[in-house]
Scaffold this motif. Sequence first.
Motif, PDB file in Angstrom:
ATOM      1  N   ARG A 116      57.943 -27.553  -7.833  1.00  0.00           N
ATOM      2  CA  ARG A 116      56.540 -27.764  -8.202  1.00  0.00           C
ATOM      3  C   ARG A 116      55.841 -28.658  -7.184  1.00  0.00           C
ATOM      4  NH1 ARG A 116      54.922 -26.165 -13.217  1.00  0.00           N
ATOM      5  NH2 ARG A 116      56.543 -25.417 -14.638  1.00  0.00           N
ATOM      6  N   ARG A 123      49.399 -25.998  -2.209  1.00  0.00           N
ATOM      7  CA  ARG A 123      48.018 -25.891  -2.677  1.00  0.00           C
ATOM      8  C   ARG A 123      47.123 -26.877  -1.940  1.00  0.00           C
ATOM      9  NH1 ARG A 123      50.207 -25.391  -8.125  1.00  0.00           N
ATOM     10  NH2 ARG A 123      49.693 -27.572  -8.525  1.00  0.00           N
ATOM     11  N   GLU A 222      50.633 -25.637 -18.340  1.00  0.00           N
ATOM     12  CA  GLU A 222      49.939 -24.896 -17.295  1.00  0.00           C
ATOM     13  C   GLU A 222      48.427 -25.047 -17.451  1.00  0.00           C
ATOM     14  OE1 GLU A 222      51.625 -24.001 -14.856  1.00  0.00           O
ATOM     15  OE2 GLU A 222      53.608 -24.198 -15.771  1.00  0.00           O
ATOM     16  N   GLN A 223      47.685 -23.992 -17.825  1.00  0.00           N
ATOM     17  CA  GLN A 223      46.228 -24.097 -17.912  1.00  0.00           C
ATOM     18  C   GLN A 223      45.758 -24.110 -19.364  1.00  0.00           C
ATOM     19  OE1 GLN A 223      43.781 -21.890 -15.275  1.00  0.00           O
ATOM     20  NE2 GLN A 223      45.160 -22.112 -13.542  1.00  0.00           N
ATOM     21  N   SER A 267      49.013 -29.876 -13.984  1.00  0.00           N
ATOM     22  CA  SER A 267      48.484 -29.833 -12.622  1.00  0.00           C
ATOM     23  C   SER A 267      47.649 -28.577 -12.400  1.00  0.00           C
ATOM     24  CB  SER A 267      49.628 -29.893 -11.605  1.00  0.00           C
ATOM     25  OG  SER A 267      50.521 -28.811 -11.773  1.00  0.00           O
ATOM     26  N   GLY A 268      48.065 -27.456 -13.021  1.00  0.00           N
ATOM     27  CA  GLY A 268      47.281 -26.231 -12.894  1.00  0.00           C
ATOM     28  C   GLY A 268      45.899 -26.376 -13.519  1.00  0.00           C
ATOM     29  N   THR A 269      45.838 -27.111 -14.647  1.00  0.00           N
ATOM     30  CA  THR A 269      44.543 -27.368 -15.290  1.00  0.00           C
ATOM     31  C   THR A 269      43.672 -28.228 -14.385  1.00  0.00           C
ATOM     32  OG1 THR A 269      45.662 -27.300 -17.437  1.00  0.00           O
ATOM     33  CG2 THR A 269      43.454 -28.220 -17.386  1.00  0.00           C
ATOM     34  N   ASP A 271      43.770 -28.351 -11.107  1.00  0.00           N
ATOM     35  CA  ASP A 271      43.294 -27.481 -10.034  1.00  0.00           C
ATOM     36  C   ASP A 271      42.149 -26.593 -10.513  1.00  0.00           C
ATOM     37  OD1 ASP A 271      44.872 -28.232  -7.855  1.00  0.00           O
ATOM     38  OD2 ASP A 271      46.539 -26.999  -8.514  1.00  0.00           O
ATOM     39  N   THR A 285      52.783 -32.336 -12.775  1.00  0.00           N
ATOM     40  CA  THR A 285      53.404 -31.108 -12.290  1.00  0.00           C
ATOM     41  C   THR A 285      54.503 -30.581 -13.206  1.00  0.00           C
ATOM     42  OG1 THR A 285      54.954 -32.383 -10.937  1.00  0.00           O
ATOM     43  CG2 THR A 285      52.900 -31.669  -9.895  1.00  0.00           C
TER      44      THR A 285
END
Length: 353
Positions: A116, A123, A222-223, A267-269, A271, A285
């Motif tokens: 990750r 990213r 995740e999101q 972390s995806g949220t 981003d 992450t």
Amino acid sequence: MSIQQDRRELERKQKAQSDSARRAADLRTKEARKRVDAAKADQAAGRTRSPSQAQRKRREAVRAVEAANKYGRDASALEAKAAGYGSDAAKLQTRIANAETAERQRAARQQTIAQRAAQVQQRQLAQQVASSQERIAMSEQALRALSAPRAERLRILMLGASSEGDLRVTREHTRIRRAVEAALHRDQVEIDVRLSATTQDLQDGIAKFRPHVVHFSGHGDEQLISFEEDVDDFHSGVVVTASAFASACQATDSPPTLIVFNACKSSGTADALVDRFAPLAIGMTDSIDDGDALNYAAALYSSVANGQSVNSAHLAGKAAIELAGGEHELPYLATGQGIDPTTVILVKQPPTG
């Protein structure tokens, strides 16, 4: 005791079990022979016509039985020892197996975290490459407007949601408030705390409080993040997508500058919010321990309230986790195109006189 020590102890127990079992088997063989000798002596005593010869054979049979009984008792004692060693060895094997499983799980977790982290670096590199031209084109005036400390008090909206009661969100907000109150510029920070937060708390907080920073502590994946329902009993919560959260934060004339997700796998949220509108966002992450989350948040806001940049505050939070022996690689700072977190300072003591 370490796995290596357990393995050495297991070898010792297994050897002791094997030796005891072998010695017991030898004694059982001797016992059997003596019982055969006793039977033969009894038979000989019955066949002879000589009283003295018969008496001698019977005494010989008694001695053989006594010897056989002693061999039997000694063999039983050794068999009991062998069984005890076997039981100890079985427990050690279970403990070693559990430790090896835990070790594999730790290794797998570290590998996941490393993967990750690599993805995060990729990213970040992609963001840096994509934003290089925009950084050049971005006007100095716009950059100064974001980087300069705000003349007004920094407003932080803190949302805590733990619908199943398994997170220490109240403790987290207490730690943050104490950290801010002990900082140099504590009078320049205003906090609106909303525990058992619902989606309505998010919208009301954005519209009425107009926060510069939105901090969410709770569950994430995740999101996705989880808010609470307006009920008294424990429940499964309300799942909100990163897109829906971003829409709520954007529904104001002054969207937040920094979004902090103190939630697992967020972390995806972070981003996603940076891609939508936020200059800066922080997420995790992977799954983060409650204690690590508390230490990170307290150090982050202490540093912000002491006039440090967002980047330095983020590093201070990671250092607090590392100093406590936690997984300091988990917190992740996402930045919008053209945004340098080392120049973004959210709090500064206003001039006097």
